[in-house]
Design an enzyme around this catalytic site. Structure first.
Site, short mmCIF file in Angstrom:
data_model
loop_
_atom_site.label_atom_id
_atom_site.label_comp_id
_atom_site.label_asym_id
_atom_site.label_seq_id
_atom_site.Cartn_x
_atom_site.Cartn_y
_atom_site.Cartn_z
CB SER A 121 -0.86 0.04 1.25
OG SER A 121 -1.53 -1.16 1.42
CG HIS A 142 -2.60 -0.84 -3.72
ND1 HIS A 142 -3.12 0.38 -3.39
CD2 HIS A 142 -2.63 -1.58 -2.58
CE1 HIS A 142 -3.45 0.39 -2.12
NE2 HIS A 142 -3.16 -0.79 -1.60
CD GLU A 154 -4.00 3.32 -5.85
OE1 GLU A 154 -4.41 4.48 -5.67
OE2 GLU A 154 -3.35 2.70 -4.98
CG ASN A 192 -3.87 3.16 0.80
OD1 ASN A 192 -5.10 3.13 0.91
ND2 ASN A 192 -3.14 2.07 0.75
N1 LIG Z 1 -5.44 -4.55 4.74
C1 LIG Z 1 -5.76 -3.75 3.75
O1 LIG Z 1 -6.81 -3.10 3.78
C2 LIG Z 1 -4.83 -3.62 2.56
C3 LIG Z 1 -5.34 -3.07 1.37
C4 LIG Z 1 -4.51 -3.04 0.23
C5 LIG Z 1 -3.21 -3.49 0.33
N2 LIG Z 1 -2.73 -3.98 1.51
C6 LIG Z 1 -1.35 -4.48 1.52
O2 LIG Z 1 -1.41 -5.88 1.35
C7 LIG Z 1 -0.31 -6.49 2.02
C8 LIG Z 1 -0.85 -7.55 2.98
O3 LIG Z 1 -1.64 -6.92 3.96
P1 LIG Z 1 -2.76 -7.72 4.77
O4 LIG Z 1 -3.62 -6.69 5.41
O5 LIG Z 1 -3.36 -8.74 3.89
O6 LIG Z 1 -1.87 -8.42 5.90
P2 LIG Z 1 -2.22 -9.71 6.78
O7 LIG Z 1 -1.39 -9.60 8.00
O8 LIG Z 1 -3.68 -9.87 6.92
O9 LIG Z 1 -1.71 -10.94 5.87
C9 LIG Z 1 -0.36 -11.19 5.56
C10 LIG Z 1 -0.19 -12.69 5.30
O10 LIG Z 1 1.11 -12.91 4.82
C11 LIG Z 1 1.59 -14.14 5.36
N3 LIG Z 1 3.04 -14.15 5.30
C12 LIG Z 1 3.94 -13.55 6.10
N4 LIG Z 1 5.19 -13.82 5.69
C13 LIG Z 1 5.10 -14.63 4.61
C14 LIG Z 1 6.04 -15.25 3.75
N5 LIG Z 1 7.33 -15.08 3.91
N6 LIG Z 1 5.55 -16.03 2.76
C15 LIG Z 1 4.26 -16.22 2.58
N7 LIG Z 1 3.31 -15.65 3.36
C16 LIG Z 1 3.72 -14.85 4.36
C17 LIG Z 1 1.04 -14.11 6.78
O11 LIG Z 1 0.99 -15.44 7.30
C18 LIG Z 1 -0.36 -13.51 6.57
O12 LIG Z 1 -1.32 -14.51 6.35
C19 LIG Z 1 0.45 -5.37 2.70
O13 LIG Z 1 1.49 -4.97 1.85
C20 LIG Z 1 -0.58 -4.28 2.80
O14 LIG Z 1 -0.04 -3.00 2.87
C21 LIG Z 1 -3.53 -4.08 2.61
#
Ligand SMILES: NC(=O)c1ccc[n+]([C@@H]2O[C@H](COP(=O)([O-])OP(=O)(O)OC[C@H]3O[C@@H](n4cnc5c(N)ncnc54)[C@H](O)[C@@H]3O)[C@@H](O)[C@H]2O)c1
Length: 594
Positions: A121, A142, A154, A192
């Protein structure tokens, strides 16, 4: 020839990863989903199961399609299994080193032509790209939360992205029924960068106890039509993720509006990460549940025994403008007797005629019966004499937004109104306490900020000053319920809740445009399709009027002195040039002027 993405991989099956897997699989693609261990795979699959079952329950997907969708997903805990993917989207937590490690492994196992994409993000795509052996084929893709619902994607290219890749991904995103916008690499990208300043600001209001979590959220839902309030959204995003995004944005912008509020850090440290941990700003039925359950902060809605709510039957409205007319209509429809006071007979007559017209429209649209209309009309009397407000229980002042004029009205009302009558102002930007101290009854003065158009908009901000008595606040809240409005309580400072949260965000959008980062259309699309806002910032600014927006921004800047609130020069220039939005036919967009 455009490259095809037949087999796709997703790394990380958390909040976002699971949603992205669902998007791909729904569109018939085979997905290889990699997680860190078996437990994480099981958690990811259960997200998918919940989401697809919900879609089946809502009739958006058949059980057969849901089964087929799940059958297209292969899970693994070994990156080596991603060797055949044409595209891999990474969605692991928002840490540069972690993501770098993941891309390092992918770079080794994926075929040289495969495109790698990060769902980050806020982290720099360029920085991620140059740490791999294929900087030209690592881009940002994104998605928005929840990925199966929000249509925006995005697409972020860098200065080293190979030609054609972004175009191919754009075409690919369109086949997924997504709306892609193509932008450069900048912290927070479009959505964002605009959203998180607002979310952080709301968290700060909560931290400062300016308003309760329920009221902050209700204010943005009912005052702006947002699908969710900011604190509920932070819980959905995940407080840890939100914190990391703000950190990165602050590191790039050095704008204090992006400096994560200390409370976020404390909550994360205590394990309160939002929905995913079962508790954040709100408490949920369990981890990953969306069901809010009552906790110690949940208001019980009762007025303490020692607070006597006053009886309100007859109300006065001072003013005959648009807000006053709407407020008169609201009161009359709710069964209150209303005395409306205008400055001249013609203004009063026009206001009564307007009321009649609005109620007639309600009859035509089947919203009220003829009898109800006649009864409402009969409840309203017009006058030019302020003395005729002598027997009302509460007055709403809705005259021009000028402090001297309002102060004079309050001083005069204080003279004529009976003791115990409550005097309220519907000012949107002036200090309510200025009206209070113009009277000898500052305890009986409060703000009741209605939104335009008052008969439609549900929200009323009930603004207590340092002198407002608890009885008066409780009475105003009760009255709002009686007239079918959603009241929120807040303190007396510039912008109250809604405008203080809304206008800095609108201003940030103008600054983004001014910096040539994205176009009016792309920014509007990002906010409507990425964040499900009812209108994009430029559509809204043109509707509100650029002069009004500038005045509100100046008031906020004057009060808080926060450099981030300084009105964007582009907005000032448009106002100077008379491009005020829809009302002049030109603003950020041009309109057909009849
Ligand atoms: N939460 C949101 O609203 C949102 C929206 C858009 C983008 N993002 C981006 O998406 C990404 C993930 O965010 P999220 O909210 O889904 O996080 P999250 O914590 O819900 O999920 C992350 C997942 O990654 C896994 N993980 C960690 N290390 C790993 C590895 N080495 N190999 C494989 N899997 C691994 C974890 O077990 C977990 O299930 C971030 O970069 C975040 O900025 C989040």
């Amino acid at each position: 020839m455009a490259r095809e993405f037949r087999t796709v991989g997703v790394v990380g099956l958390g909040t976002m990863g699971a949603g992205i897997v669902e998007v791909f699989a729904r569109n018939g693609l085979h997905v290889i989903a990699a997680e860190i261990d078996d437990d994480a795979v099981a958690r990811g699959l259960s997200h998918l199961d919940t989401s697809t079952s919900r879609a089946v329950g809502r009739g958006k997907l058949t059980q057969e399609d849901a089964d087929a969708l799940l059958a297209r997903i292969t899970t693994t805990t070994s990156m080596a299994d991603l060797a055949d993917a044409d595209l891999v989207v990474e969605a692991v937590p928002e840490h540069l080193e972690l993501k770098t490690g993941v891309f390092g492994e992918l770079d080794k196992v994926c075929h040289p032509d495969a495109v790698l994409a990060s769902n980050t993000s806020s982290l720099s795509i360029t920085e991620l790209a140059v740490r791999t052996g294929r900087p030209g084929r690592l881009v940002g893709m994104h998605f928005f939360n929840p990925a199966p619902v929000q249509r925006l994607v995005e697409l972020v290219g860098t200065v080293v992205t190979e030609p054609g890749i972004i175009d191919d991904l754009k075409a690919f995103a369109t086949t997924l029924d997504k709306v892609p916008v193509v932008i450069g690499d900048r912290a927070g990208f479009i959505a964002n960068a605009l959203l998180f300043g607002y979310l952080n600001h709301a968290a700060r209001m909560y931290e400062q106890r300016y308003a309760s979590r329920e009221d902050l959220d209700a204010a943005m839902r009912y005052g702006c039509g947002y699908p969710m309030g900011p604190l509920a959204l932070l819980d959905l995003i995940g407080l840890d993720t939100a914190y990391e995004i703000l950190e990165t944005m602050y590191a790039e912008s050095r704008n204090l509006m992006h400096a994560p509020v200390p409370l976020l850090k404390h909550m994360i440290t205590a394990g309160l990460k939002g929905r995913k941990s079962g508790r954040g700003f709100y408490t949920y039925a369990g981890p990953h549940s969306s069901k809010v359950v009552p906790d110690a902060e949940t208001p019980d809605g009762t007025v303490p025994d020692d607070v006597a709510v006053r009886d309100i039957q007859r109300v006065g409205v001072v003013g005959t403008g648009r807000m006053a007319a709407g407020i008169v209509e609201v009161f009359a429809k709710a069964g209150l007797d209303v005395v409306v006071r205008g400055r001249s007979d013609s203004k009063v007559a026009a206001a009564l005629a307007e009321l009649r017209k609005a109620l007639d429209k309600g009859v035509v649209r089947g919203r009220l019966t003829e009898d109800e209309r006649d009864a409402a009309v009969a409840r309203v009397t017009g006058t030019t004499r302020l003395e005729d407000l002598g027997d009302v229980d509460l007055v709403v002042e809705a005259v021009v937004e000028e402090l001297d004029v309002k102060r004079a009205v309050f001083a005069a009302l204080d003279e004529v109104c009976k003791p115990g009558a409550i005097l309220t102002t519907t000012t949107s930007s002036l200090p309510v306490v200025e009206c209070a101290v113009a009277t000898a009854r500052p305890g009986d003065v409060i703000g009741m900020h209605f939104f335009n158009p008052a008969p439609v908009m549900k929200l009323v901000e009930v603004v207590s000053t340092v002198t407002t008595s608890p009885e008066v606040a409780a009475t105003a809240l009760k009255l709002c319920e009686r007239i079918d409005k959603v009241p929120v309580s807040c303190g007396d400072r510039a912008g109250f809740i809604v405008n203080a949260l809304l206008f800095p965000y609108l201003n940030d959008a103008v600054k983004m445009l001014e910096a040539h980062y994205a176009t009016v259309d792309d920014i509007d699309a990002a906010m409507t399709m990425g964040c499900a806002l009812p209108m994009g910032p430029f559509e809204l600014l043109d509707m509100v009027g650029l002069d009004e927006a500038l005045a509100t921004e100046r008031a906020l800047y004057a009060e808080f002195r926060d450099a981030g609130f300084a009105p964007a020069p582009l907005l000032e220039h448009l106002v100077t040039a008379g491009r005020l939005g829809r009302k002049t036919g030109h603003g950020f967009r041009d309109y057909n002027v009849r």
